[in-house]
Design a protein around this motif. Structure first.
Motif, mmCIF file in Angstrom:
data_model
loop_
_atom_site.group_PDB
_atom_site.id
_atom_site.type_symbol
_atom_site.label_atom_id
_atom_site.label_comp_id
_atom_site.label_asym_id
_atom_site.label_seq_id
_atom_site.Cartn_x
_atom_site.Cartn_y
_atom_site.Cartn_z
ATOM 1 N N PRO A 121 0.927 -1.182 0.016
ATOM 2 C CA PRO A 121 0.015 0.027 -0.292
ATOM 3 C C PRO A 121 0.814 1.267 0.021
ATOM 4 N N GLU A 122 0.264 2.261 -0.765
ATOM 5 C CA GLU A 122 1.128 3.666 -0.899
ATOM 6 C C GLU A 122 1.656 4.102 0.429
ATOM 7 N N ASP A 123 0.748 4.244 1.417
ATOM 8 C CA ASP A 123 0.871 4.935 2.431
ATOM 9 C C ASP A 123 1.712 4.036 3.483
ATOM 10 N N TRP A 124 2.033 2.725 3.185
ATOM 11 C CA TRP A 124 3.156 2.119 4.040
ATOM 12 C C TRP A 124 4.518 2.691 4.135
ATOM 13 N N ILE A 125 5.350 2.577 5.019
ATOM 14 C CA ILE A 125 6.728 3.051 5.076
ATOM 15 C C ILE A 125 7.693 1.413 5.157
ATOM 16 N N PRO A 126 8.088 1.164 4.038
ATOM 17 C CA PRO A 126 8.767 -0.115 4.317
ATOM 18 C C PRO A 126 9.690 -0.536 5.277
ATOM 19 N N TRP A 127 10.709 0.599 5.682
ATOM 20 C CA TRP A 127 11.362 0.540 6.914
ATOM 21 C C TRP A 127 10.770 0.164 8.349
ATOM 22 N N GLU A 128 9.531 0.902 8.338
ATOM 23 C CA GLU A 128 8.530 0.558 9.659
ATOM 24 C C GLU A 128 8.169 -0.847 9.773
ATOM 25 N N LEU A 129 7.868 -1.392 8.526
ATOM 26 C CA LEU A 129 7.514 -2.769 8.584
ATOM 27 C C LEU A 129 8.293 -3.829 8.690
ATOM 28 N N ILE A 130 9.608 -3.499 8.050
ATOM 29 C CA ILE A 130 10.657 -4.610 8.233
ATOM 30 C C ILE A 130 11.283 -4.382 9.642
ATOM 31 N N ALA A 131 11.510 -3.036 10.319
ATOM 32 C CA ALA A 131 11.829 -2.869 11.417
ATOM 33 C C ALA A 131 11.040 -3.559 12.557
ATOM 34 N N GLY A 132 9.501 -3.622 12.436
ATOM 35 C CA GLY A 132 8.601 -4.371 13.183
ATOM 36 C C GLY A 132 8.983 -5.862 13.309
ATOM 37 N N ASN A 133 9.320 -6.212 12.459
ATOM 38 C CA ASN A 133 9.502 -7.647 12.164
ATOM 39 C C ASN A 133 10.884 -8.065 12.494
ATOM 40 N N LEU A 134 11.804 -7.279 12.578
ATOM 41 C CA LEU A 134 13.271 -7.680 12.761
ATOM 42 C C LEU A 134 13.703 -7.058 13.906
ATOM 43 N N PHE A 135 14.587 -5.737 13.949
ATOM 44 C CA PHE A 135 15.008 -5.522 15.158
ATOM 45 C C PHE A 135 14.152 -5.003 16.378
ATOM 46 N N HIS A 137 11.445 -6.318 16.858
ATOM 47 C CA HIS A 137 10.994 -7.693 17.338
ATOM 48 C C HIS A 137 11.972 -8.382 18.393
ATOM 49 N N TYR A 138 13.102 -8.309 18.077
ATOM 50 C CA TYR A 138 14.315 -8.961 18.687
ATOM 51 C C TYR A 138 14.096 -8.247 20.098
ATOM 52 N N LEU A 139 14.068 -7.012 20.220
ATOM 53 C CA LEU A 139 14.135 -6.427 21.440
ATOM 54 C C LEU A 139 13.088 -6.597 22.308
ATOM 55 N N GLU A 140 11.731 -6.951 21.653
ATOM 56 C CA GLU A 140 10.508 -6.980 22.430
ATOM 57 C C GLU A 140 10.619 -8.498 23.121
ATOM 58 N N HIS A 141 11.189 -9.593 22.309
ATOM 59 C CA HIS A 141 11.160 -10.860 22.542
ATOM 60 C C HIS A 141 12.334 -11.252 23.389
ATOM 61 N N ALA A 142 13.347 -10.620 23.406
ATOM 62 C CA ALA A 142 14.583 -10.821 24.180
ATOM 63 C C ALA A 142 14.313 -10.647 25.486
ATOM 64 N N GLN A 143 13.801 -9.512 25.800
ATOM 65 C CA GLN A 143 13.480 -9.135 27.059
ATOM 66 C C GLN A 143 12.652 -10.151 27.684
ATOM 67 N N GLU A 144 11.653 -10.702 27.045
ATOM 68 C CA GLU A 144 10.927 -11.859 27.554
ATOM 69 C C GLU A 144 11.404 -13.272 27.884
ATOM 70 N N ILE A 145 12.248 -13.670 27.008
ATOM 71 C CA ILE A 145 13.322 -14.767 27.136
ATOM 72 C C ILE A 145 13.986 -14.515 28.405
ATOM 73 N N GLN A 146 14.832 -13.383 28.450
ATOM 74 C CA GLN A 146 15.498 -13.086 29.644
ATOM 75 C C GLN A 146 15.133 -12.897 30.990
ATOM 76 N N ALA A 147 13.598 -12.574 31.037
ATOM 77 C CA ALA A 147 12.721 -12.618 32.049
ATOM 78 C C ALA A 147 12.437 -14.157 32.603
ATOM 79 N N ILE A 148 12.180 -14.871 31.677
ATOM 80 C CA ILE A 148 11.909 -16.452 31.876
ATOM 81 C C ILE A 148 13.162 -17.212 32.202
ATOM 82 N N LEU A 149 14.222 -16.738 31.404
ATOM 83 C CA LEU A 149 15.605 -17.491 32.005
ATOM 84 C C LEU A 149 16.114 -17.051 33.465
ATOM 85 N N ASP A 150 15.529 -15.786 34.048
ATOM 86 C CA ASP A 150 16.139 -15.249 35.396
ATOM 87 C C ASP A 150 15.303 -15.787 36.257
#
Length: 151
Positions: A121-135, A137-150
């Motif tokens: 879609p024309e109104d989408w910004i590619p880097w935002e889509l990609i970032a939300g599914n990559l870096f 996303h890592y930050l979001e779930h790394a914190q969750e995994i760290q909390a489980i391991l702790d």
């Protein structure tokens, strides 16, 4: 956003994700809880989807995108849960190498303009889509995994 800044954010976030993956790799598989394994499955699927987008420059993706988020994530886990943790960790590292290569090929202007991706879609910004599914996303779930391991 330009490609260089995006790649810097990706590399920094991935370094944190790699630390979490190392902690998981150091655990016997039978001691890695299903939730931890599910999070790696989850990240891998979204990485594969972004690889497809970057390689083909087409917003097509899996039919699972049509499901509500929670249903999609449950189905992703159901389809992949039989895989070994070692296999999942190997895949995420291979995905990362390929992602960096593909992001390096992406023209700067494609980071901010949907016209560089078929069906986006024309109104989408590619880097935002990609970032939300990559870096992001890592930050979001790394914190969750760290909390489980702790625990």
């Amino acid at each position: 956003m330009n490609r260089r800044s995006f790649l810097q954010k990706q590399v920094e976030a991935r370094a944190g994700w790699e630390q979490v993956l190392e902690m998981l790799a150091g655990q016997p598989e039978n001691q890695v809880g299903e939730r931890l394994k599910a999070l790696v499955i989850h990240i891998n699927w979204y990485e594969r989807e972004m690889l497809s987008l970057l390689r083909q420059r087409v917003l097509a993706g899996s039919p699972l995108w049509e499901l509500p988020t929670d249903e999609r994530n449950a189905e992703i886990e159901r389809q992949e849960r039989q895989r070994s943790l070692a296999d999942l960790l190997s895949e995420t590292r291979a995905n990362y190498t390929s992602l960096i290569e593909e992001l390096g090929r992406l023209p700067d202007e494609a980071m901010n303009s949907a016209q560089h991706f078929e069906n986006m879609p024309e109104d989408w910004i590619p880097w935002e889509l990609i970032a939300g599914n990559l870096f992001e996303h890592y930050l979001e779930h790394a914190q969750e995994i760290q909390a489980i391991l702790d625990r």
